[in-house]
Design a protein around this motif. Sequence first.
Motif, PDB file in Angstrom:
ATOM      1  N   GLY A  15       0.831  -1.200   0.000  1.00 48.92           N
ATOM      2  CA  GLY A  15       0.000   0.000   0.000  1.00 48.92           C
ATOM      3  C   GLY A  15       0.860   1.242   0.000  1.00 48.92           C
ATOM      4  N   ARG A  16       0.224   2.359  -0.273  1.00 46.49           N
ATOM      5  CA  ARG A  16       0.964   3.610  -0.346  1.00 46.49           C
ATOM      6  C   ARG A  16       0.057   4.766   0.045  1.00 46.49           C
ATOM      7  NH1 ARG A  16       2.203   6.324  -5.924  1.00 46.49           N
ATOM      8  NH2 ARG A  16       2.084   8.075  -4.480  1.00 46.49           N
ATOM      9  N   ASP A  17       0.669   5.880   0.334  1.00 45.21           N
ATOM     10  CA  ASP A  17      -0.110   7.098   0.556  1.00 45.21           C
ATOM     11  C   ASP A  17       0.205   8.078  -0.573  1.00 45.21           C
ATOM     12  OD1 ASP A  17       2.349   8.142   1.119  1.00 45.21           O
ATOM     13  OD2 ASP A  17       1.948   8.537   3.240  1.00 45.21           O
ATOM     14  N   ASP A  18      -0.249   9.319  -0.405  1.00 42.52           N
ATOM     15  CA  ASP A  18      -0.029  10.302  -1.471  1.00 42.52           C
ATOM     16  C   ASP A  18       1.404  10.798  -1.546  1.00 42.52           C
ATOM     17  OD1 ASP A  18      -2.591  10.271  -2.461  1.00 42.52           O
ATOM     18  OD2 ASP A  18      -3.291  11.885  -1.153  1.00 42.52           O
ATOM     19  N   THR A  19       2.150  10.612  -0.461  1.00 46.02           N
ATOM     20  CA  THR A  19       3.482  11.212  -0.428  1.00 46.02           C
ATOM     21  C   THR A  19       4.495  10.427  -1.243  1.00 46.02           C
ATOM     22  OG1 THR A  19       4.169  10.027   1.573  1.00 46.02           O
ATOM     23  CG2 THR A  19       3.046  12.138   1.877  1.00 46.02           C
ATOM     24  N   SER A  20       4.355   9.103  -1.265  1.00 48.52           N
ATOM     25  CA  SER A  20       5.384   8.291  -1.905  1.00 48.52           C
ATOM     26  C   SER A  20       4.895   6.860  -2.080  1.00 48.52           C
ATOM     27  CB  SER A  20       6.637   8.315  -1.019  1.00 48.52           C
ATOM     28  OG  SER A  20       7.433   7.182  -1.225  1.00 48.52           O
ATOM     29  N   PRO A  21       5.377   6.164  -3.129  1.00 50.57           N
ATOM     30  CA  PRO A  21       4.984   4.753  -3.308  1.00 50.57           C
ATOM     31  C   PRO A  21       5.498   3.843  -2.207  1.00 50.57           C
ATOM     32  CG  PRO A  21       5.958   5.654  -5.311  1.00 50.57           C
ATOM     33  CD  PRO A  21       6.209   6.647  -4.224  1.00 50.57           C
ATOM     34  N   ASP A  22       6.535   4.288  -1.501  1.00 51.11           N
ATOM     35  CA  ASP A  22       7.117   3.398  -0.494  1.00 51.11           C
ATOM     36  C   ASP A  22       7.239   4.049   0.890  1.00 51.11           C
ATOM     37  OD1 ASP A  22       9.104   5.167  -1.037  1.00 51.11           O
ATOM     38  OD2 ASP A  22      10.526   3.713  -1.820  1.00 51.11           O
ATOM     39  N   ALA A  23       6.311   4.940   1.185  1.00 52.54           N
ATOM     40  CA  ALA A  23       6.377   5.658   2.463  1.00 52.54           C
ATOM     41  C   ALA A  23       6.356   4.698   3.660  1.00 52.54           C
ATOM     42  CB  ALA A  23       5.217   6.645   2.566  1.00 52.54           C
ATOM     43  N   TYR A  24       5.670   3.573   3.503  1.00 51.81           N
ATOM     44  CA  TYR A  24       5.554   2.631   4.622  1.00 51.81           C
ATOM     45  C   TYR A  24       6.224   1.300   4.317  1.00 51.81           C
ATOM     46  CZ  TYR A  24       2.531   6.020   6.730  1.00 51.81           C
ATOM     47  OH  TYR A  24       2.051   7.180   7.279  1.00 51.81           O
ATOM     48  N   LEU A  25       7.040   1.280   3.285  1.00 48.18           N
ATOM     49  CA  LEU A  25       7.747   0.059   2.926  1.00 48.18           C
ATOM     50  C   LEU A  25       9.222   0.231   3.264  1.00 48.18           C
ATOM     51  CD1 LEU A  25       6.177  -0.598  -0.600  1.00 48.18           C
ATOM     52  CD2 LEU A  25       5.334  -1.330   1.637  1.00 48.18           C
ATOM     53  N   ASN A  26       9.686  -0.515   4.217  1.00 46.52           N
ATOM     54  CA  ASN A  26      11.098  -0.473   4.541  1.00 46.52           C
ATOM     55  C   ASN A  26      11.493  -1.797   5.186  1.00 46.52           C
ATOM     56  OD1 ASN A  26      10.686  -0.345   7.450  1.00 46.52           O
ATOM     57  ND2 ASN A  26      10.041   1.783   7.137  1.00 46.52           N
ATOM     58  N   GLU A  27      12.764  -1.961   5.442  1.00 45.96           N
ATOM     59  CA  GLU A  27      13.268  -3.244   5.945  1.00 45.96           C
ATOM     60  C   GLU A  27      12.641  -3.603   7.291  1.00 45.96           C
ATOM     61  OE1 GLU A  27      17.464  -3.505   5.803  1.00 45.96           O
ATOM     62  OE2 GLU A  27      17.559  -5.360   6.979  1.00 45.96           O
ATOM     63  N   LYS A  28      12.547  -2.594   8.162  1.00 42.31           N
ATOM     64  CA  LYS A  28      12.008  -2.882   9.498  1.00 42.31           C
ATOM     65  C   LYS A  28      10.533  -3.285   9.442  1.00 42.31           C
ATOM     66  CE  LYS A  28      15.130  -0.150  12.371  1.00 42.31           C
ATOM     67  NZ  LYS A  28      15.266   1.041  13.250  1.00 42.31           N
ATOM     68  N   SER A  29       9.769  -2.558   8.637  1.00 45.31           N
ATOM     69  CA  SER A  29       8.336  -2.876   8.577  1.00 45.31           C
ATOM     70  C   SER A  29       8.110  -4.231   7.919  1.00 45.31           C
ATOM     71  CB  SER A  29       7.556  -1.778   7.839  1.00 45.31           C
ATOM     72  OG  SER A  29       7.910  -1.697   6.480  1.00 45.31           O
ATOM     73  N   LEU A  30       8.979  -4.598   6.954  1.00 47.68           N
ATOM     74  CA  LEU A  30       8.843  -5.916   6.328  1.00 47.68           C
ATOM     75  C   LEU A  30       9.186  -7.018   7.326  1.00 47.68           C
ATOM     76  CD1 LEU A  30       8.313  -7.741   3.927  1.00 47.68           C
ATOM     77  CD2 LEU A  30      10.675  -7.409   3.223  1.00 47.68           C
ATOM     78  N   HIS A  31      10.266  -6.834   8.053  1.00 49.99           N
ATOM     79  CA  HIS A  31      10.634  -7.834   9.061  1.00 49.99           C
ATOM     80  C   HIS A  31       9.522  -7.998  10.094  1.00 49.99           C
ATOM     81  CE1 HIS A  31      14.725  -9.431   8.539  1.00 49.99           C
ATOM     82  NE2 HIS A  31      14.884  -8.372   7.767  1.00 49.99           N
ATOM     83  N   ALA A  32       8.971  -6.870  10.521  1.00 53.30           N
ATOM     84  CA  ALA A  32       7.893  -6.937  11.521  1.00 53.30           C
ATOM     85  C   ALA A  32       6.703  -7.720  10.970  1.00 53.30           C
ATOM     86  CB  ALA A  32       7.468  -5.531  11.926  1.00 53.30           C
ATOM     87  N   ALA A  33       6.382  -7.475   9.696  1.00 52.83           N
ATOM     88  CA  ALA A  33       5.248  -8.174   9.084  1.00 52.83           C
ATOM     89  C   ALA A  33       5.532  -9.665   8.964  1.00 52.83           C
ATOM     90  CB  ALA A  33       4.951  -7.577   7.714  1.00 52.83           C
ATOM     91  N   LEU A  34       6.765  -9.992   8.562  1.00 52.36           N
ATOM     92  CA  LEU A  34       7.102 -11.413   8.400  1.00 52.36           C
ATOM     93  C   LEU A  34       7.102 -12.142   9.740  1.00 52.36           C
ATOM     94  CD1 LEU A  34       9.955 -11.116   5.741  1.00 52.36           C
ATOM     95  CD2 LEU A  34       7.607 -11.847   5.381  1.00 52.36           C
ATOM     96  N   GLU A  35       7.640 -11.498  10.743  1.00 46.81           N
ATOM     97  CA  GLU A  35       7.635 -12.127  12.068  1.00 46.81           C
ATOM     98  C   GLU A  35       6.211 -12.321  12.566  1.00 46.81           C
ATOM     99  OE1 GLU A  35      10.179  -9.660  14.404  1.00 46.81           O
ATOM    100  OE2 GLU A  35      11.995 -10.413  13.439  1.00 46.81           O
ATOM    101  N   LYS A  36       5.383 -11.336  12.298  1.00 51.71           N
ATOM    102  CA  LYS A  36       3.975 -11.467  12.694  1.00 51.71           C
ATOM    103  C   LYS A  36       3.315 -12.589  11.910  1.00 51.71           C
ATOM    104  CE  LYS A  36       0.846 -10.471  15.344  1.00 51.71           C
ATOM    105  NZ  LYS A  36       1.012 -10.532  16.791  1.00 51.71           N
ATOM    106  N   GLY A  37       3.679 -12.703  10.627  1.00 53.08           N
ATOM    107  CA  GLY A  37       3.125 -13.778   9.815  1.00 53.08           C
ATOM    108  C   GLY A  37       3.493 -15.150  10.367  1.00 53.08           C
ATOM    109  N   LEU A  38       4.737 -15.290  10.792  1.00 50.39           N
ATOM    110  CA  LEU A  38       5.172 -16.556  11.394  1.00 50.39           C
ATOM    111  C   LEU A  38       4.394 -16.847  12.667  1.00 50.39           C
ATOM    112  CD1 LEU A  38       9.067 -16.668  11.139  1.00 50.39           C
ATOM    113  CD2 LEU A  38       7.438 -18.279  10.151  1.00 50.39           C
ATOM    114  N   ASP A  39       4.245 -15.817  13.470  1.00 53.29           N
ATOM    115  CA  ASP A  39       3.510 -15.959  14.735  1.00 53.29           C
ATOM    116  C   ASP A  39       2.068 -16.401  14.473  1.00 53.29           C
ATOM    117  OD1 ASP A  39       2.981 -15.587  17.551  1.00 53.29           O
ATOM    118  OD2 ASP A  39       1.934 -13.750  16.978  1.00 53.29           O
ATOM    119  N   LEU A  40       1.436 -15.762  13.504  1.00 45.64           N
ATOM    120  CA  LEU A  40       0.039 -16.098  13.189  1.00 45.64           C
ATOM    121  C   LEU A  40      -0.060 -17.510  12.610  1.00 45.64           C
ATOM    122  CD1 LEU A  40      -1.034 -12.673  11.656  1.00 45.64           C
ATOM    123  CD2 LEU A  40      -1.793 -13.628  13.834  1.00 45.64           C
ATOM    124  N   HIS A  41       0.936 -17.885  11.821  1.00 46.50           N
ATOM    125  CA  HIS A  41       0.925 -19.233  11.251  1.00 46.50           C
ATOM    126  C   HIS A  41       1.025 -20.289  12.373  1.00 46.50           C
ATOM    127  CE1 HIS A  41       1.244 -22.207   8.130  1.00 46.50           C
ATOM    128  NE2 HIS A  41       2.400 -22.652   8.587  1.00 46.50           N
TER     129      HIS A  41
END
Lengths: 329, 57
Positions: free
Chosen positions: A39-65
Motif C-alpha cells: 500500500g501507499r499514501d499520497d506522499t510516496s509509493p514506499d512511504a511505509y515500505l522499509n526493511e524494518k516494517s517488512l521484518h515486523a510483518a514477516l515475524e507477525k506472519g510466522l507468529d500467526l501461522h
Amino acid sequence: MRITDLTVVDIGLFDFDADVTLYCFVLNADEQVYLRYGGRDDTSPDAYLNEKSLHAALEKGLDLHGKWKAGELKLPARPAAKKPADYPSVKSEVIDRKQCVHCHHTGSGKTKLAASKGTLDKLKDLWVYPDAANLGLELDADTGITVAKVKGVAKEAGFKAKDEIVKVTGNAVYTWGDLQQRLHEVPHDATSLKFTVRRKGAETELEVTLPEWWRATRIERRSFVHAAEPFPEFWGRELTEDERRKYGVKPGEFGAEVTKFWVKTNAQSAGVQVGDIIYEVDGTRSAPYTGHPALWVRLNRKTGDTIKVKVLRGDKNLEFSFKLRAKAW
Amino acid sequence: MRGMPVFALGCALALLLAVSAFSDEPARAAGFAWETDYAVALQRAKDEGKPIFLEFR
C-alpha cells in the motif's frame, strides 16, 4: 512467491489497491490470508515500505501461522471469487490480446464496468484506500500501526502518541496495509469508526468521528480515475504552494498549469494554451476534495457538457468555453 | 521500490517459499529463487507446513 500477471489470480481473495508498485500477502496453504504488506499514501509509493516494517510483518506472519497450526487463530471466510476477466474491458483490451494483466488494469476495469452499467458514483466510488493521516494519525513507518503524532479527530477521540492500532471495527490489524484495507472497507454511510489500540499493555477502544471528506486522497494519480468520463480536454499539473503564492491562487482553491496537449483537444481549439493557469471552472474555484480543476471536471461533469474555464496567462485573465468528450482518443 | 536497500531475510525466519528481497536486481538479492507458479507454491506450503509470502509486483 511472486506474481507479475494477474490473469488467473483470484482478485476476490487478493483484493488490494490497484495503483501500487508492490503488494504482498502472508497466507497459508488453505489460502487463508494472515496479513497484508504494502500500500501507499499520497506522499510516496514506499512511504511505509522499509526493511524494518517488512521484518515486523514477516515475524507477525510466522507468529500467526504458528497460532493457526495450533488451532488458536480464527480467520474470516474466503471472499467470493473474482477474476480479472470478469471485467469486460480487461478481457477485451488485455487478456484477449495475450497481454499480462497488471494491477492497474483491474482498477480501471472496475471503473469502466460500473460506468457502463450506469452505477458509477464518481463522488463516492473513486475514493478508495484512504489515508489514516486524514483522521489526524501520523504513523511510524517502521511499524505502520504505531501512532507517532496525533491531531484532528483522532486527537479528539483520545488517541495518543505511541498507541498501537490493533483492530479497526473489531478486525485485526497487523500492518499499515491491513490498516488501509480496513479503512477502505468502511461503509460510505459510516459517521464514526471504532479503533482498538494497545496502550501500555492494555487495550483501549476509541471512536473517531469521520469528517465528510476523510477518504479524499490525490486520486488524480490513479489510473482508474482516468478511465472515468469525461475527458477534461486539457492536461495539467497542480500548482505547488510556491506557485500558488506567485500567481495569487489561495490554498485550497483550484490551480493547475496546462502542461501539454498530447492530441488536439477542444480546450486547445477554444484557445487554451500550454502554460495557462486554470483557476476556475463553471464559476467554481474550490472543492473540499481536490485543488485540481481537471479532476473536478472529471468528477462533476459529463460527456457532452460545455464548460467555461478561467485562466491566467501572464497578467491577463482569460475565459474559454469548450465541449467535453468522453475520451481524448 | 527503486533505491531501497538490498537486504536478505535470515534463514531463521523460515517463512518464505521464495524470499522477497527489495532490490533493483531481485535475481541476485539474497540468493533465493522466486517461485512463480501459484499452485506449486500452495502444494509446497502444504507439504512443508510453512506459510506463503506472496508478492504482487
